[in-house]
Design an enzyme around this catalytic site. Structure first.
Site, PDB file in Angstrom:
ATOM      1  CD  GLN A   1     -10.500  35.169 137.165  1.00  0.00           C
ATOM      2  OE1 GLN A   1     -11.022  36.273 137.237  1.00  0.00           O
ATOM      3  NE2 GLN A   1     -10.957  34.137 137.826  1.00  0.00           N
TER       4      GLN A   1
ATOM      5  CG  HIS B   1      -6.564  38.803 134.763  1.00  0.00           C
ATOM      6  ND1 HIS B   1      -7.384  38.642 135.866  1.00  0.00           N
ATOM      7  CD2 HIS B   1      -7.399  39.042 133.711  1.00  0.00           C
ATOM      8  CE1 HIS B   1      -8.649  38.767 135.491  1.00  0.00           C
ATOM      9  NE2 HIS B   1      -8.694  38.998 134.200  1.00  0.00           N
TER      10      HIS B   1
HETATM   11  C1  BJW Z   1     -11.157  30.220 148.038  1.00  0.00           C
HETATM   12  C2  BJW Z   1     -10.264  29.935 149.027  1.00  0.00           C
HETATM   13  C3  BJW Z   1      -9.750  28.652 149.032  1.00  0.00           C
HETATM   14  C4  BJW Z   1     -10.821  31.945 149.315  1.00  0.00           C
HETATM   15  N1  BJW Z   1     -10.133  27.778 148.107  1.00  0.00           N
HETATM   16  N2  BJW Z   1     -11.540  29.342 147.117  1.00  0.00           N
HETATM   17  C5  BJW Z   1     -19.149  44.615 132.916  1.00  0.00           C
HETATM   18  C6  BJW Z   1     -18.841  43.818 131.832  1.00  0.00           C
HETATM   19  C7  BJW Z   1     -17.541  43.759 131.326  1.00  0.00           C
HETATM   20  C8  BJW Z   1     -16.515  44.470 131.905  1.00  0.00           C
HETATM   21  C9  BJW Z   1     -16.824  45.263 132.985  1.00  0.00           C
HETATM   22  C10 BJW Z   1     -18.108  45.345 133.473  1.00  0.00           C
HETATM   23  N3  BJW Z   1     -18.106  46.224 134.499  1.00  0.00           N
HETATM   24  C11 BJW Z   1     -16.847  46.678 134.657  1.00  0.00           C
HETATM   25  C12 BJW Z   1     -16.044  46.101 133.750  1.00  0.00           C
HETATM   26  C13 BJW Z   1     -14.600  46.335 133.618  1.00  0.00           C
HETATM   27  C14 BJW Z   1     -13.724  45.523 134.534  1.00  0.00           C
HETATM   28  C15 BJW Z   1     -14.490  44.746 135.585  1.00  0.00           C
HETATM   29  O1  BJW Z   1     -14.823  43.581 135.423  1.00  0.00           O
HETATM   30  N4  BJW Z   1     -14.719  45.366 136.748  1.00  0.00           N
HETATM   31  C16 BJW Z   1     -15.442  44.725 137.858  1.00  0.00           C
HETATM   32  C17 BJW Z   1     -14.747  45.060 139.173  1.00  0.00           C
HETATM   33  C18 BJW Z   1     -16.870  45.166 137.831  1.00  0.00           C
HETATM   34  N5  BJW Z   1     -12.943  44.637 133.698  1.00  0.00           N
HETATM   35  C19 BJW Z   1     -11.861  45.058 133.068  1.00  0.00           C
HETATM   36  O2  BJW Z   1     -11.492  46.208 133.138  1.00  0.00           O
HETATM   37  C20 BJW Z   1     -11.115  44.046 132.222  1.00  0.00           C
HETATM   38  N6  BJW Z   1     -10.889  44.572 130.929  1.00  0.00           N
HETATM   39  C21 BJW Z   1     -11.895  44.928 130.118  1.00  0.00           C
HETATM   40  O3  BJW Z   1     -13.073  44.769 130.403  1.00  0.00           O
HETATM   41  O4  BJW Z   1     -11.436  45.445 128.952  1.00  0.00           O
HETATM   42  C22 BJW Z   1     -12.372  45.972 128.021  1.00  0.00           C
HETATM   43  C23 BJW Z   1     -11.537  46.435 126.843  1.00  0.00           C
HETATM   44  C24 BJW Z   1     -11.706  45.840 125.625  1.00  0.00           C
HETATM   45  C25 BJW Z   1     -10.931  46.274 124.542  1.00  0.00           C
HETATM   46  C26 BJW Z   1     -10.000  47.296 124.701  1.00  0.00           C
HETATM   47  C27 BJW Z   1      -9.827  47.879 125.938  1.00  0.00           C
HETATM   48  C28 BJW Z   1     -10.603  47.449 127.021  1.00  0.00           C
HETATM   49  C29 BJW Z   1      -9.728  43.761 132.801  1.00  0.00           C
HETATM   50  C30 BJW Z   1      -9.786  43.120 134.131  1.00  0.00           C
HETATM   51  C31 BJW Z   1      -8.373  42.957 134.716  1.00  0.00           C
HETATM   52  C32 BJW Z   1      -8.399  42.462 136.147  1.00  0.00           C
HETATM   53  N7  BJW Z   1      -7.114  42.594 136.702  1.00  0.00           N
HETATM   54  C33 BJW Z   1      -6.877  42.139 138.063  1.00  0.00           C
HETATM   55  C34 BJW Z   1      -5.481  42.624 138.501  1.00  0.00           C
HETATM   56  C35 BJW Z   1      -4.391  41.813 137.830  1.00  0.00           C
HETATM   57  C36 BJW Z   1      -3.048  42.337 138.168  1.00  0.00           C
HETATM   58  C37 BJW Z   1      -2.706  42.165 139.614  1.00  0.00           C
HETATM   59  O5  BJW Z   1      -2.661  41.052 140.139  1.00  0.00           O
HETATM   60  O6  BJW Z   1      -2.477  43.199 140.242  1.00  0.00           O
HETATM   61  O7  BJW Z   1      -6.973  40.719 138.115  1.00  0.00           O
HETATM   62  S1  BJW Z   1      -8.119  42.671 139.221  1.00  0.00           S
HETATM   63  C38 BJW Z   1      -8.082  41.220 140.201  1.00  0.00           C
HETATM   64  O8  BJW Z   1      -9.383  40.579 140.141  1.00  0.00           O
HETATM   65  C39 BJW Z   1      -7.106  40.272 139.487  1.00  0.00           C
HETATM   66  C40 BJW Z   1      -7.839  38.968 139.563  1.00  0.00           C
HETATM   67  O9  BJW Z   1      -7.355  38.065 138.581  1.00  0.00           O
HETATM   68  C41 BJW Z   1      -9.274  39.368 139.368  1.00  0.00           C
HETATM   69  C42 BJW Z   1     -10.262  38.347 139.817  1.00  0.00           C
HETATM   70  O10 BJW Z   1     -10.226  38.159 141.200  1.00  0.00           O
HETATM   71  P1  BJW Z   1     -10.461  36.710 141.792  1.00  0.00           P
HETATM   72  O11 BJW Z   1      -9.386  35.790 141.351  1.00  0.00           O
HETATM   73  O12 BJW Z   1     -11.848  36.288 141.544  1.00  0.00           O
HETATM   74  O13 BJW Z   1     -10.187  36.983 143.349  1.00  0.00           O
HETATM   75  P2  BJW Z   1     -11.178  37.499 144.499  1.00  0.00           P
HETATM   76  O14 BJW Z   1     -10.331  37.976 145.611  1.00  0.00           O
HETATM   77  O15 BJW Z   1     -12.185  38.418 143.975  1.00  0.00           O
HETATM   78  O16 BJW Z   1     -11.960  36.171 144.960  1.00  0.00           O
HETATM   79  C43 BJW Z   1     -11.341  35.124 145.656  1.00  0.00           C
HETATM   80  C44 BJW Z   1     -12.315  33.976 145.758  1.00  0.00           C
HETATM   81  O17 BJW Z   1     -11.630  32.869 146.319  1.00  0.00           O
HETATM   82  C45 BJW Z   1     -13.533  34.262 146.674  1.00  0.00           C
HETATM   83  O18 BJW Z   1     -14.716  33.785 146.020  1.00  0.00           O
HETATM   84  C46 BJW Z   1     -13.252  33.398 147.916  1.00  0.00           C
HETATM   85  O19 BJW Z   1     -14.443  32.904 148.526  1.00  0.00           O
HETATM   86  C47 BJW Z   1     -12.462  32.275 147.302  1.00  0.00           C
HETATM   87  N8  BJW Z   1     -11.545  31.597 148.207  1.00  0.00           N
HETATM   88  N9  BJW Z   1     -10.105  31.107 149.815  1.00  0.00           N
HETATM   89  C48 BJW Z   1     -11.056  28.188 147.165  1.00  0.00           C
HETATM   90  N10 BJW Z   1      -8.854  28.280 149.994  1.00  0.00           N
END
Ligand code: BJW
Ligand code: ZN
Length: 247
Positions: free
Chosen positions: A101, A119
């Site tokens: 991601q 992503h």
């Molecule tokens: C360690 C550590 C160490 C610390 N070792 N571990 C329900 C169902 C489906 C969809 C949705 C839904 N509800 C809402 C939605 C929509 C939305 C969504 O999911 N929202 C949620 C917030 C609820 N999703 C979307 O909008 C997606 N698109 C979509 O659904 O499209 C539908 C569609 C279909 C057809 C046509 C049109 C539309 C798109 C999602 C895009 C996410 N983008 C981002 C930004 C990317 C650009 C950028 O970088 O600026 O992606 S958001 C951000 O979150 C980024 C990441 O990839 C993503 C995930 O975050 P991640 O990697 O999990 O990081 P953290 O910070 O959350 O967690 C870090 C973890 O590491 C923690 O657990 C720590 O404990 C751990 N950690 N140190 C190991 N040393």
């Protein structure tokens, strides 16, 4: 660090491993995760408020500057022992597909040869109007830069909330889940869909799911093995335990 001997056998017998990764894998390189507090100037913003097409339409200067700040940060960082251990597994297992991601490109820098970027990639740029890709070296000095063809606004080539994931990346990820023996879920909060569904899908396909995270997430209940700790510490120790004769 002690590991279940059964887990070590599973790894030694695996022929294809999938490594699904999130921001936690890059944390030890110095890139802040999304859902930990951001630091400095940007502490008052949340990713959910900046990483959307609406935010870019409303305030392109702030959104572009946020990405410019993150690019500066990422330019200076290097892959950490977690990225390197995932890349090293290729030589031990034969095939490792990284499904990330993360947009920072660090898995490729670490030497992983098969990386699916769900992503997008922060180093890519494209026009919001005509979709032309523009290399970083050719960006105009405007904020945000303007398209050399149609003068539209240039945006980073990442996937924002509300946008579909790149079809090819998503299809390839689904195919990998059908064939990989083992599915690692590393350093993701598992809150952002649809990526967050992959571990459940992997488990339903009969894969061994291994979670690595210092914190509890909803994937703990899906995983057969939960390794509590930092990716940059757990992964090298796991490799050493499974393949003691190597390095
Ligand atoms: C360690 C550590 C160490 C610390 N070792 N571990 C329900 C169902 C489906 C969809 C949705 C839904 N509800 C809402 C939605 C929509 C939305 C969504 O999911 N929202 C949620 C917030 C609820 N999703 C979307 O909008 C997606 N698109 C979509 O659904 O499209 C539908 C569609 C279909 C057809 C046509 C049109 C539309 C798109 C999602 C895009 C996410 N983008 C981002 C930004 C990317 C650009 C950028 O970088 O600026 O992606 S958001 C951000 O979150 C980024 C990441 O990839 C993503 C995930 O975050 P991640 O990697 O999990 O990081 P953290 O910070 O959350 O967690 C870090 C973890 O590491 C923690 O657990 C720590 O404990 C751990 N950690 N140190 C190991 N040393
Ligand atoms: Zn254009």
């Amino acid at each position: 660090m002690d590991f279940d001997p059964e887990l070590l056998d599973i790894l030694r017998n695996a022929r294809h491993i999938a490594a699904f990764t999130g921001a936690g894998v890059s944390a030890e390189s110095g890139i802040p995760t999304f859902r930990d507090a951001q630091t400095g100037l940007w502490a008052k913003y949340r990713a959910e408020d900046l990483a959307t097409p609406e935010a870019f339409r409303r305030d392109p200067v702030t959104v572009w500057n946020w990405y410019a700040w993150r690019r500066d940060l990422m330019r200076a960082v290097r892959p950490n022992p977690g990225h390197l251990a995932i890349a090293a597994m290729e030589r031990l297992v034969g095939r490792v597909t990284v499904i990330t991601q993360n947009v920072d490109g660090l898995h490729v820098q670490a030497g992983s040869s098969e990386v699916i970027e769900l992503h997008g990639n922060i180093w890519h740029n494209r026009c919001t109007d005509c979709a032309t890709s523009v290399p970083e070296s050719e960006l105009s000095a405007d904020t945000p830069p303007v398209c050399p063809h149609c003068k539209g606004k240039i945006r980073p080539g990442v996937v924002w909330f509300g946008e579909a994931l790149p079809t090819q990346a998503w299809t390839r990820a689904a195919e990998v889940l059908e064939t990989a023996d083992v599915f690692f879920c590393i350093g993701t909060s598992s809150l952002v869909e649809p990526a967050a569904s992959l571990p459940r899908y992997a488990r339903s396909c009969g894969r061994t799911v291994i979670q690595i995270n210092p914190e509890l997430t909803s994937h703990d209940e899906i995983a057969q093995y939960v390794l509590r700790g930092k990716a940059g510490e757990v992964l090298p120790a796991l490799l050493k335990a499974a393949w003691p004769q190597v390095g």
